[in-house]
Design a protein around this motif. Structure first.
Motif, mmCIF file in Angstrom:
data_model
loop_
_atom_site.group_PDB
_atom_site.id
_atom_site.type_symbol
_atom_site.label_atom_id
_atom_site.label_comp_id
_atom_site.label_asym_id
_atom_site.label_seq_id
_atom_site.Cartn_x
_atom_site.Cartn_y
_atom_site.Cartn_z
ATOM 1 N N MET A 114 0.857 -1.203 0.000
ATOM 2 C CA MET A 114 0.000 0.000 0.000
ATOM 3 C C MET A 114 0.885 1.243 0.000
ATOM 4 O O MET A 114 1.747 1.406 0.842
ATOM 5 N N SER A 115 0.673 2.100 -0.957
ATOM 6 C CA SER A 115 1.366 3.389 -0.952
ATOM 7 C C SER A 115 0.391 4.458 -0.457
ATOM 8 O O SER A 115 -0.820 4.228 -0.407
ATOM 9 N N TYR A 116 0.909 5.603 -0.111
ATOM 10 C CA TYR A 116 0.077 6.669 0.437
ATOM 11 C C TYR A 116 0.218 7.889 -0.470
ATOM 12 O O TYR A 116 1.186 8.659 -0.331
ATOM 13 N N PRO A 117 -0.715 8.077 -1.387
ATOM 14 C CA PRO A 117 -0.602 9.195 -2.346
ATOM 15 C C PRO A 117 -0.565 10.563 -1.649
ATOM 16 O O PRO A 117 -0.094 11.534 -2.227
ATOM 17 N N TYR A 118 -1.074 10.628 -0.424
ATOM 18 C CA TYR A 118 -1.140 11.900 0.304
ATOM 19 C C TYR A 118 0.036 12.055 1.274
ATOM 20 O O TYR A 118 0.006 12.935 2.134
ATOM 21 N N GLN A 119 1.056 11.220 1.148
ATOM 22 C CA GLN A 119 2.211 11.332 2.048
ATOM 23 C C GLN A 119 3.104 12.498 1.637
ATOM 24 O O GLN A 119 3.445 12.650 0.470
ATOM 25 N N ILE A 120 3.459 13.313 2.626
ATOM 26 C CA ILE A 120 4.310 14.487 2.402
ATOM 27 C C ILE A 120 5.767 14.047 2.446
ATOM 28 O O ILE A 120 6.216 13.459 3.424
ATOM 29 N N ARG A 121 6.508 14.350 1.379
ATOM 30 C CA ARG A 121 7.890 13.848 1.280
ATOM 31 C C ARG A 121 8.946 14.956 1.327
ATOM 32 O O ARG A 121 10.111 14.686 1.589
ATOM 33 N N THR A 122 8.545 16.178 1.048
ATOM 34 C CA THR A 122 9.492 17.296 1.079
ATOM 35 C C THR A 122 8.840 18.478 1.780
ATOM 36 O O THR A 122 7.615 18.522 1.948
ATOM 37 N N PHE A 123 9.666 19.466 2.168
ATOM 38 C CA PHE A 123 9.114 20.647 2.816
ATOM 39 C C PHE A 123 8.227 21.432 1.852
ATOM 40 O O PHE A 123 7.222 22.028 2.246
ATOM 41 N N GLU A 124 8.562 21.358 0.581
ATOM 42 C CA GLU A 124 7.720 22.013 -0.431
ATOM 43 C C GLU A 124 6.352 21.328 -0.505
ATOM 44 O O GLU A 124 5.324 21.992 -0.644
ATOM 45 N N ASP A 125 6.354 19.995 -0.409
ATOM 46 C CA ASP A 125 5.080 19.253 -0.351
ATOM 47 C C ASP A 125 4.236 19.750 0.821
ATOM 48 O O ASP A 125 3.026 19.941 0.699
ATOM 49 N N TYR A 126 4.891 19.914 1.968
ATOM 50 C CA TYR A 126 4.175 20.375 3.164
ATOM 51 C C TYR A 126 3.562 21.754 2.910
ATOM 52 O O TYR A 126 2.382 21.986 3.214
ATOM 53 N N GLN A 127 4.341 22.663 2.375
ATOM 54 C CA GLN A 127 3.848 24.032 2.153
ATOM 55 C C GLN A 127 2.655 24.044 1.202
ATOM 56 O O GLN A 127 1.671 24.747 1.441
ATOM 57 N N LYS A 128 2.735 23.236 0.142
ATOM 58 C CA LYS A 128 1.620 23.165 -0.824
ATOM 59 C C LYS A 128 0.383 22.558 -0.168
ATOM 60 O O LYS A 128 -0.739 23.056 -0.342
ATOM 61 N N THR B 100 -6.705 10.374 11.850
ATOM 62 C CA THR B 100 -5.653 9.580 12.502
ATOM 63 C C THR B 100 -4.779 8.900 11.454
ATOM 64 O O THR B 100 -3.562 8.794 11.625
ATOM 65 N N ASN B 101 -5.386 8.454 10.371
ATOM 66 C CA ASN B 101 -4.608 7.833 9.291
ATOM 67 C C ASN B 101 -3.653 8.840 8.662
ATOM 68 O O ASN B 101 -2.448 8.573 8.510
ATOM 69 N N TYR B 102 -4.177 10.014 8.315
ATOM 70 C CA TYR B 102 -3.379 11.033 7.633
ATOM 71 C C TYR B 102 -2.206 11.492 8.501
ATOM 72 O O TYR B 102 -1.072 11.617 8.027
ATOM 73 N N THR B 103 -2.476 11.705 9.783
ATOM 74 C CA THR B 103 -1.411 12.192 10.667
ATOM 75 C C THR B 103 -0.389 11.094 10.959
ATOM 76 O O THR B 103 0.809 11.360 11.033
ATOM 77 N N PHE B 104 -0.848 9.856 11.099
ATOM 78 C CA PHE B 104 0.083 8.743 11.336
ATOM 79 C C PHE B 104 1.045 8.577 10.154
ATOM 80 O O PHE B 104 2.269 8.523 10.329
ATOM 81 N N VAL B 105 0.486 8.506 8.967
ATOM 82 C CA VAL B 105 1.295 8.289 7.758
ATOM 83 C C VAL B 105 2.300 9.420 7.564
ATOM 84 O O VAL B 105 3.453 9.186 7.180
ATOM 85 N N LEU C 101 -3.882 1.890 17.636
ATOM 86 C CA LEU C 101 -4.959 1.147 16.982
ATOM 87 C C LEU C 101 -5.414 1.746 15.658
ATOM 88 O O LEU C 101 -5.000 1.285 14.590
ATOM 89 N N TYR C 102 -6.234 2.786 15.695
ATOM 90 C CA TYR C 102 -6.948 3.204 14.494
ATOM 91 C C TYR C 102 -6.058 3.808 13.407
ATOM 92 O O TYR C 102 -6.233 3.510 12.235
ATOM 93 N N GLY C 103 -5.100 4.667 13.789
ATOM 94 C CA GLY C 103 -4.217 5.247 12.779
ATOM 95 C C GLY C 103 -3.375 4.201 12.071
ATOM 96 O O GLY C 103 -3.425 4.070 10.841
#
Length: 642
Positions: free
Chosen positions: A1-15, A278-283, A310-312
């Motif tokens: 399973m990959s996470y298309p919404y995973q932030i990988r760079t600081f630029e990703d975070y800003q966007k 919880t999923n988004y923040t965990f990933v 558990l849930y995340g």
């Protein structure tokens, strides 16, 4: 399973952050689309923080789903044989257990059928009071499977505390164990439940799992053994127990937390928004990669265990490790032994635990296999710089980012935190808000401070999917506590500093709530317990700096007579332990003849706080005190205790 919404760079975070603020509904809808739904939502968000019924918060309106299908069923085709839960027992000599996603799914379905056989239906409340064993998450997921609302009570709470929670939630079923192992102690859970149920008329059934083989009293017609009930299900042919279709806003669980009044409040979390958040923040916060072993050391009785054991993790298809024991037993190398044994990649723990292990010295860290660690995290309170540096240098070997996470029971998930491998770290700073989180720093006049640099009270001005919806059975209390102090904002109860680069530093509670070992305990709740002692006339509780716990509990107590101060002190500690639990026992008790009060009868706690901290000057204006000489008397008593 990959996470298309995973932030990988600081630029990703800003966007991502910019989009989450400019178009929050589109932002969260895109993330929600990656989950399993029976019916897609009609609208993403409806909210009001200020109106007469505030707070009103609804996410993914009219969407239909079940959280267990997202935590279990959807993973089976691809990762059915992957470990879902690794359980490490209290005793290192006992063998650990591994439950794959398929095995966990089967056990959850079985126990969901047990609950149905015992009359539990959608909307019923189920109290869970268990040790840290796999059957605890199995019970929680089984409740969620059939639409029952679980209310987990931490295994350190007393019979009175359990009774208060059961009665507030009107629980019909209790799930417990005969006992629990915790370090070198055996905790008699079933016996404590029996004491609680004397005053709980709504409970019709108690399901007991065998863990310690402690002799217990089983009441005919009320109490049943977990193992016997499973056998009944097996004779029925092991049904798969289809998941109940739930509305996005249906309640998932109630978790009780301390407040500034004596009565704990039931924080209510609902289904879809909580799962997605919880999923988004965990990933993202932990930069979780598929196949990694993730170890959160929290107890599931607290929100950290709900969201990040558990849930995340399970909604992300992760492998989550849970531990039954404590970090210092059989010695202070236990955590590091577990990391080496299971090849842990991500370790999430509390500053209290770190400070406690620091105090034992480096001998327990030497020669431990910590090379698999990639990310470290801290939770429960701001981590002080000394502990941060020790954690970074001796556990992470100066190569693991530390995510210092700020969040609360009410927020459901992490709110302000570095993102591992992305955000530049700064010791003792929670750093930046996560996408979807819009903080505001408020001044003394209740106005938002518009400048980047600011010091004040931390509020949140826009809803996020993981936030609580109300306090169970008392929406007015929710409004008054969280939304009245700053109309239009969620008030966190914490103070903060925001630096010119937007980094946040949390400075601690600004209300009458203490943060002891990362757990919030209301001063009023402790005072109520102390005042139950027959010799106590009145008490006042404040916090003071504690080298291990962060904050200690300091009680100023007036007694009718004090023949044996040491015995009375022990009696008060026992009273608090019985009424709330050992976690709330004061670290220091000072007997006083009077308390500093204004003419209107209000206790001047800021003076008591300074005295408890050892500061004997700069009390500010004391002219409003009914009897200013009281302060000098308390000061002398404090000096005598030093």
């Amino acid at each position: 399973m990959s996470y298309p919404y995973q932030i990988r760079t600081f630029e990703d975070y800003q966007k991502a952050y910019q989009k989450s603020v400019e178009n929050p509904e589109e932002f969260w809808a895109e993330i929600a689309a990656h989950f399993t739904w029976h019916k897609k939502w009609d609208r993403v968000l409806e909210w009001d923080f200020k109106g007469p019924g505030a707070p009103i918060v609804k996410w993914f309106i009219n969407g239909k789903l079940n959280i267990t299908e997202n935590c279990l069923d959807r993973h089976l085709p691809f990762r059915g044989q992957q470990p879902a839960i690794i359980w490490e027992p209290n005793d290192p000599e006992e063998h650990y257990r591994v439950l794959t996603y398929q095995q966990l799914y089967d056990k959850v379905c079985q126990f969901a059928q047990v609950l149905k056989n015992n009359g539990v239906k959608k909307g019923d409340r189920v109290c869970i009071y268990m040790g840290m064993i796999p059957e605890l998450p199995i019970a929680m997921l089984a409740c969620a499977r059939i639409g029952a609302i679980h209310s987990v009570v931490f295994g350190g709470f007393s019979a009175q505390s359990i009774a208060d929670r059961i009665n507030d939630a009107q629980c019909s079923v209790v799930i417990t164990c005969d006992g629990a192992f915790r370090g070198n102690k055996d905790v008699p859970l079933k016996s404590i439940v029996d004491d609680a149920l004397v005053q709980c008329p709504t409970v019709k059934r108690v399901i007991v799992y065998t863990r310690t083989r402690t002799p217990v009293s089983m009441i005919k017609g009320r109490d049943v053994w977990w193992e016997d009930e499973l056998k009944i299900v097996e004779t029925q042919g092991n049904p798969k127990c289809p998941a109940e279709v739930m509305d996005a806003e249906d309640p998932l669980y109630i978790l009780y937390t301390s407040g500034s009044t004596g009565k704990p409040k039931g924080v209510l979390h609902t289904t879809a928004g909580y799962m997605i958040y919880t999923n988004y923040t965990f990933v993202n916060v932990f930069n979780y990669q598929p196949g990694e072993i993730y170890f959160c050391t929290a107890d599931i009785g607290w929100v950290t265990g709900h969201s990040y054991i558990l849930y995340g993790p399970l909604s992300a298809g992760a492998t989550t490790l849970m531990f039954e024991g404590i970090p210092t037993w059989p010695d202070a190398g236990r955590f590091w032994d577990i990391v080496g044994k299971h090849r842990v990649n991500i370790l999430y723990t509390a500053p209290t635990a770190i400070r406690s292990l620091m105090a034992h010295g480096l001998d327990f860290v030497k020669n431990k296999k910590l090379d698999t660690l990639r990310v470290l995290g801290s939770v429960g309170e701001p981590i002080n710089e000394e502990a941060w540096q020790w954690f970074y240098e001796h556990i992470g070997k100066k190569r693991c980012p530390i995510v210092d996470t700020w969040w609360q029971t009410e927020t459901g998930g992490i709110m302000i935190s570095p993102i591992a491998t992305v955000t530049p770290m700064r010791p003792s700073y929670a750093t930046l808000p996560l996408p979807g989180v819009q903080p505001a720093v408020m001044d003394e006049k209740g106005q938002e401070i518009p400048t980047t640099e600011a010091t004040g009270n931390l509020c949140i001005k826009f809803p996020w999917p993981g936030m609580f919806r109300t306090t169970w059975g008392d929406h007015e209390r929710c409004r008054k506590t969280y939304f009245d102090p700053y109309p239009g904002y969620y008030f966190t109860g914490d103070g903060c500093i925001r630096e010119k680069d937007g980094y946040y530093r949390i400075t601690g509670r600004v209300d009458d709530v203490l943060n002891v070992s990362g757990h919030r305990i209301g001063t009023a709740e402790i005072e109520n317990a102390i005042n139950m002692h027959s010799d106590v006339v009145e008490s006042a509780v404040v916090g003071f700096p504690h080298p291990i716990k962060g904050q200690g509990i300091y009680a100023f107590v007036i007694c009718t007579h004090l023949d044996d101060p040491e015995l009375t002190r022990k009696d008060i500690l026992e009273t608090v332990s019985r009424v709330i639990g050992p976690i709330a026992k004061p670290d220091k008790i000072q007997f006083v003849k009077n308390l500093p009060k204004t003419r209107s009868g209000k206790i001047m706690r800021r003076i008591l706080r300074k005295i408890a901290e050892g500061e004997m000057e700069n009390f500010g204006d004391t002219t409003s005190l009914l009897d200013p000489s009281v302060v000098e008397e308390i000061k002398q008593g404090r000096l005598a205790m030093s």
